[in-house]
Scaffold this motif. Structure first.
Motif, PDB file in Angstrom:
ATOM      1  N   ALA A   1     -26.899 -30.213  -8.743  1.00 19.22           N
ATOM      2  CA  ALA A   1     -28.214 -29.608  -8.967  1.00 19.22           C
ATOM      3  C   ALA A   1     -28.342 -28.301  -8.192  1.00 19.22           C
ATOM      4  CB  ALA A   1     -29.321 -30.583  -8.568  1.00 19.22           C
ATOM      5  N   MET A   2     -27.829 -28.276  -6.950  1.00 18.93           N
ATOM      6  CA  MET A   2     -27.893 -27.033  -6.184  1.00 18.93           C
ATOM      7  C   MET A   2     -27.023 -25.963  -6.833  1.00 18.93           C
ATOM      8  SD  MET A   2     -26.886 -25.970  -2.297  1.00 18.93           S
ATOM      9  CE  MET A   2     -28.333 -26.585  -1.451  1.00 18.93           C
TER      10      MET A   2
ATOM     11  N   PRO B   1     -39.675 -34.460   1.961  1.00 21.26           N
ATOM     12  CA  PRO B   1     -38.498 -34.573   1.106  1.00 21.26           C
ATOM     13  C   PRO B   1     -37.349 -33.730   1.670  1.00 21.26           C
ATOM     14  CG  PRO B   1     -39.956 -32.958   0.157  1.00 21.26           C
ATOM     15  CD  PRO B   1     -40.656 -33.517   1.390  1.00 21.26           C
ATOM     16  N   ILE B   2     -36.166 -33.983   1.161  1.00 20.52           N
ATOM     17  CA  ILE B   2     -35.019 -33.227   1.635  1.00 20.52           C
ATOM     18  C   ILE B   2     -35.126 -31.784   1.146  1.00 20.52           C
ATOM     19  CG2 ILE B   2     -32.523 -32.943   1.466  1.00 20.52           C
ATOM     20  CD1 ILE B   2     -32.271 -35.951   1.493  1.00 20.52           C
ATOM     21  N   GLN B   3     -35.085 -30.870   2.106  1.00 17.01           N
ATOM     22  CA  GLN B   3     -35.086 -29.442   1.824  1.00 17.01           C
ATOM     23  C   GLN B   3     -33.890 -28.825   2.527  1.00 17.01           C
ATOM     24  OE1 GLN B   3     -38.864 -28.142   3.301  1.00 17.01           O
ATOM     25  NE2 GLN B   3     -39.895 -28.529   1.366  1.00 17.01           N
ATOM     26  N   VAL B   4     -33.177 -27.985   1.805  1.00 14.77           N
ATOM     27  CA  VAL B   4     -32.001 -27.324   2.362  1.00 14.77           C
ATOM     28  C   VAL B   4     -32.276 -25.820   2.379  1.00 14.77           C
ATOM     29  CG1 VAL B   4     -29.506 -26.996   2.170  1.00 14.77           C
ATOM     30  CG2 VAL B   4     -30.548 -29.118   1.308  1.00 14.77           C
ATOM     31  N   CYS B   5     -32.320 -25.250   3.569  1.00 16.05           N
ATOM     32  CA  CYS B   5     -32.455 -23.804   3.718  1.00 16.05           C
ATOM     33  C   CYS B   5     -31.070 -23.261   4.024  1.00 16.05           C
ATOM     34  CB  CYS B   5     -33.422 -23.466   4.846  1.00 16.05           C
ATOM     35  SG  CYS B   5     -35.103 -24.051   4.531  1.00 16.05           S
ATOM     36  N   PHE B   6     -30.714 -22.152   3.401  1.00 15.31           N
ATOM     37  CA  PHE B   6     -29.377 -21.612   3.576  1.00 15.31           C
ATOM     38  C   PHE B   6     -29.348 -20.142   3.212  1.00 15.31           C
ATOM     39  CE2 PHE B   6     -29.786 -23.267  -0.681  1.00 15.31           C
ATOM     40  CZ  PHE B   6     -29.201 -22.309  -1.497  1.00 15.31           C
ATOM     41  N   ARG B   7     -28.203 -19.537   3.460  1.00 23.41           N
ATOM     42  CA  ARG B   7     -27.975 -18.140   3.107  1.00 23.41           C
ATOM     43  C   ARG B   7     -26.826 -18.081   2.115  1.00 23.41           C
ATOM     44  NH1 ARG B   7     -29.998 -13.368   3.989  1.00 23.41           N
ATOM     45  NH2 ARG B   7     -28.649 -11.569   4.260  1.00 23.41           N
ATOM     46  N   ALA B   8     -27.020 -17.333   1.034  1.00 20.59           N
ATOM     47  CA  ALA B   8     -25.986 -17.121   0.020  1.00 20.59           C
ATOM     48  C   ALA B   8     -26.267 -15.800  -0.678  1.00 20.59           C
ATOM     49  CB  ALA B   8     -25.972 -18.261  -0.987  1.00 20.59           C
ATOM     50  N   PHE B   9     -25.215 -15.088  -1.020  1.00 27.11           N
ATOM     51  CA  PHE B   9     -25.337 -13.819  -1.731  1.00 27.11           C
ATOM     52  C   PHE B   9     -26.296 -12.860  -1.032  1.00 27.11           C
ATOM     53  CE2 PHE B   9     -24.325 -17.117  -4.894  1.00 27.11           C
ATOM     54  CZ  PHE B   9     -23.064 -16.661  -5.268  1.00 27.11           C
TER      55      PHE B   9
ATOM     56  N   LYS C   1     -24.174 -20.678   3.651  1.00 26.30           N
ATOM     57  CA  LYS C   1     -23.942 -20.582   5.094  1.00 26.30           C
ATOM     58  C   LYS C   1     -25.268 -20.725   5.811  1.00 26.30           C
ATOM     59  CE  LYS C   1     -20.071 -17.593   4.387  1.00 26.30           C
ATOM     60  NZ  LYS C   1     -19.265 -16.510   4.759  1.00 26.30           N
ATOM     61  N   HIS C   2     -25.203 -20.869   7.105  1.00 24.80           N
ATOM     62  CA  HIS C   2     -26.398 -20.979   7.945  1.00 24.80           C
ATOM     63  C   HIS C   2     -27.351 -22.039   7.387  1.00 24.80           C
ATOM     64  CE1 HIS C   2     -24.890 -17.420   9.876  1.00 24.80           C
ATOM     65  NE2 HIS C   2     -24.889 -16.783   8.717  1.00 24.80           N
ATOM     66  N   VAL C   3     -26.835 -23.226   7.207  1.00 23.00           N
ATOM     67  CA  VAL C   3     -27.556 -24.325   6.563  1.00 23.00           C
ATOM     68  C   VAL C   3     -28.464 -25.029   7.566  1.00 23.00           C
ATOM     69  CG1 VAL C   3     -27.268 -26.520   5.356  1.00 23.00           C
ATOM     70  CG2 VAL C   3     -25.673 -24.639   4.930  1.00 23.00           C
ATOM     71  N   ALA C   4     -29.665 -25.365   7.118  1.00 22.09           N
ATOM     72  CA  ALA C   4     -30.595 -26.209   7.872  1.00 22.09           C
ATOM     73  C   ALA C   4     -31.180 -27.203   6.880  1.00 22.09           C
ATOM     74  CB  ALA C   4     -31.694 -25.381   8.510  1.00 22.09           C
ATOM     75  N   ILE C   5     -31.199 -28.467   7.265  1.00 25.93           N
ATOM     76  CA  ILE C   5     -31.695 -29.516   6.374  1.00 25.93           C
ATOM     77  C   ILE C   5     -32.880 -30.207   7.032  1.00 25.93           C
ATOM     78  CG2 ILE C   5     -31.131 -31.703   5.240  1.00 25.93           C
ATOM     79  CD1 ILE C   5     -28.262 -30.735   4.972  1.00 25.93           C
ATOM     80  N   ALA C   6     -33.948 -30.410   6.244  1.00 23.81           N
ATOM     81  CA  ALA C   6     -35.128 -31.142   6.687  1.00 23.81           C
ATOM     82  C   ALA C   6     -35.281 -32.369   5.785  1.00 23.81           C
ATOM     83  CB  ALA C   6     -36.365 -30.262   6.601  1.00 23.81           C
ATOM     84  N   LEU C   7     -35.936 -33.389   6.309  1.00 16.49           N
ATOM     85  CA  LEU C   7     -36.114 -34.635   5.567  1.00 16.49           C
ATOM     86  C   LEU C   7     -37.540 -34.795   5.060  1.00 16.49           C
ATOM     87  CD1 LEU C   7     -34.205 -37.007   8.010  1.00 16.49           C
ATOM     88  CD2 LEU C   7     -33.335 -35.932   5.931  1.00 16.49           C
TER      89      LEU C   7
ATOM     90  N   LYS D   1     -28.894 -13.366   0.683  1.00 15.60           N
ATOM     91  CA  LYS D   1     -30.312 -13.709   0.620  1.00 15.60           C
ATOM     92  C   LYS D   1     -30.524 -15.071   1.254  1.00 15.60           C
ATOM     93  CE  LYS D   1     -31.521 -11.297  -3.643  1.00 15.60           C
ATOM     94  NZ  LYS D   1     -32.072 -11.441  -4.982  1.00 15.60           N
ATOM     95  N   ASN D   2     -31.757 -15.331   1.676  1.00 14.52           N
ATOM     96  CA  ASN D   2     -32.141 -16.648   2.174  1.00 14.52           C
ATOM     97  C   ASN D   2     -32.711 -17.461   1.017  1.00 14.52           C
ATOM     98  OD1 ASN D   2     -31.437 -16.065   4.858  1.00 14.52           O
ATOM     99  ND2 ASN D   2     -33.384 -15.017   5.161  1.00 14.52           N
ATOM    100  N   TRP D   3     -32.358 -18.755   0.981  1.00 14.62           N
ATOM    101  CA  TRP D   3     -32.776 -19.629  -0.107  1.00 14.62           C
ATOM    102  C   TRP D   3     -33.300 -20.944   0.456  1.00 14.62           C
ATOM    103  CZ3 TRP D   3     -31.990 -17.755  -5.085  1.00 14.62           C
ATOM    104  CH2 TRP D   3     -31.120 -16.675  -5.214  1.00 14.62           C
ATOM    105  N   GLN D   4     -34.107 -21.624  -0.362  1.00 11.84           N
ATOM    106  CA  GLN D   4     -34.545 -22.979  -0.043  1.00 11.84           C
ATOM    107  C   GLN D   4     -34.366 -23.832  -1.282  1.00 11.84           C
ATOM    108  OE1 GLN D   4     -38.198 -23.638   2.141  1.00 11.84           O
ATOM    109  NE2 GLN D   4     -38.700 -25.347   0.779  1.00 11.84           N
ATOM    110  N   PHE D   5     -33.672 -24.945  -1.121  1.00 10.84           N
ATOM    111  CA  PHE D   5     -33.442 -25.891  -2.206  1.00 10.84           C
ATOM    112  C   PHE D   5     -34.211 -27.152  -1.891  1.00 10.84           C
ATOM    113  CE2 PHE D   5     -30.858 -29.406  -3.987  1.00 10.84           C
ATOM    114  CZ  PHE D   5     -30.933 -29.078  -5.325  1.00 10.84           C
ATOM    115  N   ASP D   6     -35.159 -27.488  -2.734  1.00 11.50           N
ATOM    116  CA  ASP D   6     -36.008 -28.661  -2.549  1.00 11.50           C
ATOM    117  C   ASP D   6     -35.575 -29.711  -3.559  1.00 11.50           C
ATOM    118  OD1 ASP D   6     -38.019 -30.581  -2.428  1.00 11.50           O
ATOM    119  OD2 ASP D   6     -39.612 -29.098  -2.222  1.00 11.50           O
ATOM    120  N   THR D   7     -35.094 -30.842  -3.075  1.00  9.66           N
ATOM    121  CA  THR D   7     -34.549 -31.860  -3.986  1.00  9.66           C
ATOM    122  C   THR D   7     -35.616 -32.479  -4.893  1.00  9.66           C
ATOM    123  OG1 THR D   7     -34.739 -33.575  -2.280  1.00  9.66           O
ATOM    124  CG2 THR D   7     -32.638 -32.441  -2.455  1.00  9.66           C
ATOM    125  N   ASP D   8     -36.882 -32.419  -4.491  1.00  9.29           N
ATOM    126  CA  ASP D   8     -37.940 -32.977  -5.349  1.00  9.29           C
ATOM    127  C   ASP D   8     -38.229 -32.108  -6.560  1.00  9.29           C
ATOM    128  OD1 ASP D   8     -38.211 -35.207  -3.812  1.00  9.29           O
ATOM    129  OD2 ASP D   8     -40.116 -34.615  -2.892  1.00  9.29           O
TER     130      ASP D   8
END
Length: 119
Positions: A71-72, A100-108, A92-98, A110-117
């Motif tokens: 999905a990501m 819901p699970i949210q993944v903050c990271f850096r790619a291309f 890169k520079h990944v941070a995960i919160a619970l 830019k900063n991104w946030q992936f929300d599993t919900d």
């Protein structure tokens, strides 16, 4: 005799440089990234095809995927127009919160946030 001694020194040099150890063992050490306010941590696991992000609950000894890698990859591909491999997420520079699970990271770059919900 000289060739045998030279061969042993070459083997020792290979071991000292770590070339052989990366071919023999994978995941010989886990580098935990503890998630604030929980008894959970995530880490990166090397696989034959690339890597995966794992989530461990220290209370229950449960070890699962930290998030849905496909999905990501699909979401990041859609947002960037790039081809993204599920096994080689370019993050890169990944941070995960619970919850819901949210993944903050850096790619291309830019900063991104992936929300599993909402993925």
């Amino acid at each position: 005799m000289k060739n045998a001694v030279l061969s042993r020194y070459e083997q020792a040099q290979t071991l000292l440089q770590g070339n052989l150890t990366t071919q023999i063992t994978k995941n010989d050490a886990v580098y935990p990234h503890w998630i604030e306010g929980s008894h959970c941590f995530w880490y990166i696991r090397d696989t034959e095809n690339g890597n995966e992000f794992r989530l461990v609950d220290a209370d229950t000894a449960n070890n699962t995927f930290a998030f849905d890698h496909k999905a990501m990859a699909d979401s990041l591909a859609l947002a960037t127009g790039q081809t993204i491999s599920v096994d080689k997420l370019p993050i890169k520079h990944v941070a995960i919160a619970l919850s819901p699970i949210q993944v903050c990271f850096r790619a291309f770059e830019k900063n991104w946030q992936f929300d599993t919900d909402t993925a």
